[in-house]
Scaffold this motif. Structure first.
Motif, PDB file in Angstrom:
ATOM      1  N   GLU A 236      -5.265  -2.043  -1.617  1.00 31.03           N
ATOM      2  CA  GLU A 236      -4.073  -1.195  -2.480  1.00 31.03           C
ATOM      3  C   GLU A 236      -4.719  -0.939  -4.130  1.00 31.03           C
ATOM      4  O   GLU A 236      -5.520   0.136  -4.546  1.00 31.03           O
ATOM      5  N   TYR A 239      -8.288   0.326  -3.980  1.00 33.95           N
ATOM      6  CA  TYR A 239      -8.044   1.879  -3.723  1.00 33.95           C
ATOM      7  C   TYR A 239      -7.904   1.967  -4.712  1.00 33.95           C
ATOM      8  O   TYR A 239      -8.198   3.538  -5.479  1.00 33.95           O
ATOM      9  N   ASP A 240      -6.881   2.192  -5.980  1.00 30.57           N
ATOM     10  CA  ASP A 240      -6.588   1.998  -7.095  1.00 30.57           C
ATOM     11  C   ASP A 240      -7.974   2.237  -7.876  1.00 30.57           C
ATOM     12  O   ASP A 240      -7.334   2.814  -9.052  1.00 30.57           O
ATOM     13  N   ARG A 243     -10.329   4.569  -7.349  1.00 27.28           N
ATOM     14  CA  ARG A 243      -9.067   6.165  -7.702  1.00 27.28           C
ATOM     15  C   ARG A 243      -9.962   6.916  -8.589  1.00 27.28           C
ATOM     16  O   ARG A 243     -10.074   8.607  -8.072  1.00 27.28           O
ATOM     17  N   ASP A 244     -10.020   6.709  -9.152  1.00 25.22           N
ATOM     18  CA  ASP A 244     -10.742   7.680 -10.588  1.00 25.22           C
ATOM     19  C   ASP A 244     -12.570   7.847 -11.222  1.00 25.22           C
ATOM     20  O   ASP A 244     -12.403   8.162 -12.558  1.00 25.22           O
ATOM     21  N   PHE A 248     -15.024   8.390  -5.768  1.00 18.88           N
ATOM     22  CA  PHE A 248     -14.238   8.066  -4.426  1.00 18.88           C
ATOM     23  C   PHE A 248     -14.296   8.676  -3.099  1.00 18.88           C
ATOM     24  O   PHE A 248     -14.116   7.962  -2.635  1.00 18.88           O
ATOM     25  N   GLN A 252     -14.794   7.417   1.180  1.00  8.90           N
ATOM     26  CA  GLN A 252     -12.881   7.186   1.723  1.00  8.90           C
ATOM     27  C   GLN A 252     -12.975   5.747   3.197  1.00  8.90           C
ATOM     28  O   GLN A 252     -12.530   5.538   3.547  1.00  8.90           O
TER      29      GLN A 252
END
Length: 329
Positions: A236, A239-240, A243-244, A248, A252
């Motif tokens: 996580e 991923y975070d 994210r921006d 991104f 995936q």
């Protein structure tokens, strides 16, 4: 030290006792000696601090940081705060650096115009005498694109270890360290590091032994509740972080692989409470990305999940073999 060192070596220590001695000997005895050796004692309750201070009394390059126990991530951060070198190398207490490793790395820096990062390989050394290369899916030697390398790391779990990077100290200034991580902290560190790096050189050379039976901070408490929480957290965090970023959407699949491989680590710990959720998620992932069915770790995860419900004895045998292999993020 008389002048600024080129390389600062950061070694976190927690209750290693005499197991830190081969590590310090392997670093102090390097043919390239223009080093700063930062040893971070993370609240050890044994004689680790005494041993480290004895070494520091004999070798002025050793700087000792003595701090309360906060875990590996914050121990590394404390080491970075004390570091003075232009480049950083992290080494675990218990690991053994190859003779001439830093001389080779410095030659690589000089011959390639001092890149931001030099990546290299290592060898696992097991308690029973077995050894295994760290790289199952080698990437071409030479200059590499940071984003392309990140995709490779996320998909293959190769080159993820913080220990196989020599990097500019300036790249670490904006890294986020999460004290909750006791497992997977390397992947989070190297993700942030490589994304910010400009010029990256990959060297095909095994420069240290990762000793699997050592009690270092990266090997302790693998099956604890904290380790379980950390295993769920590090995918996580990666991923975070992405994210921006403009890449991104295009990564995936690779980010999904990180989470699925984390599930395999949970099974390795003997945790069974999330089995139904894992079955559902891996089925959905393979429908979305059929090529994941041939991914080695995901194939093995699917096999374990199938055996768990139908053939419990075979499940336990396969799990034993996986644990014996001993390679973790």
């Amino acid at each position: 030290m008389d002048k600024k060192p080129l390389i600062s070596v950061i070694i976190p220590v927690y209750n290693l006792g005499r197991e830190i001695i081969p590590t310090l000997d392997s670093v102090c005895g390097q043919s390239y000696g223009h080093l700063q050796i930062v040893v971070v004692n993370d609240g050890s309750t044994d004689d680790s601090l005494r041993i480290v201070r004895e070494y520091a009394a004999r070798d002025s390059r050793i700087a000792v940081v003595d701090k309360p126990n906060e875990g590996l991530a914050l121990a590394r951060r404390s080491g970075l705060e004390r570091a003075e070198g232009d480049y950083i190398h992290h080494l675990d207490g218990g690991d053994i650096l190859a003779p001439g490793a830093y001389e080779l790395l410095v030659d690589t820096l000089r011959s390639n115009g001092f890149p931001d990062v030099v990546m290299f390989e290592f060898r696992y050394r097991f308690a029973d005498g077995r050894t295994s290369d760290s790289c199952s899916y080698p990437f071409p030697e030479g200059w590499t694109d940071s984003m392309e390398m990140l995709r490779h790391i996320w998909f293959t779990q190769n080159y993820h270890s913080t220990l196989q990077y020599l990097h500019r100290r300036s790249l670490a200034c904006e890294l986020h360290f999460d004290s909750r991580l006791s497992l997977g902290e390397d992947l989070y560190y190297t993700t942030q590091l490589l994304y910010r790096a400009g010029r990256v050189w990959l060297l095909h050379a095994r420069l240290f032994d990762y000793v699997q039976d050592a009690g270092s901070m990266t090997r302790c408490g693998r099956y604890s509740d904290r380790a379980v929480e950390s295993t769920l957290l590090f995918p996580e965090l990666v991923y975070d972080f992405m994210r921006d970023k403009p890449e991104f959407e295009s990564v995936q699949k690779e980010l999904l692989v990180i989470r699925l491989v984390a599930y395999l680590l949970l099974i390795r710990m003997g945790r069974r409470e999330r089995m139904k959720m894992m079955v559902t998620e891996i089925r959905r992932a393979c429908q979305q990305y059929p090529e994941l069915r041939s991914h080695r770790e995901i194939h093995f995860l699917r096999k374990l999940l199938a055996l768990y419900g139908r053939f419990p004895l075979l499940y336990r045998i396969e799990l034993w073999h996986y644990r014996r292999e001993g390679k973790v993020l």
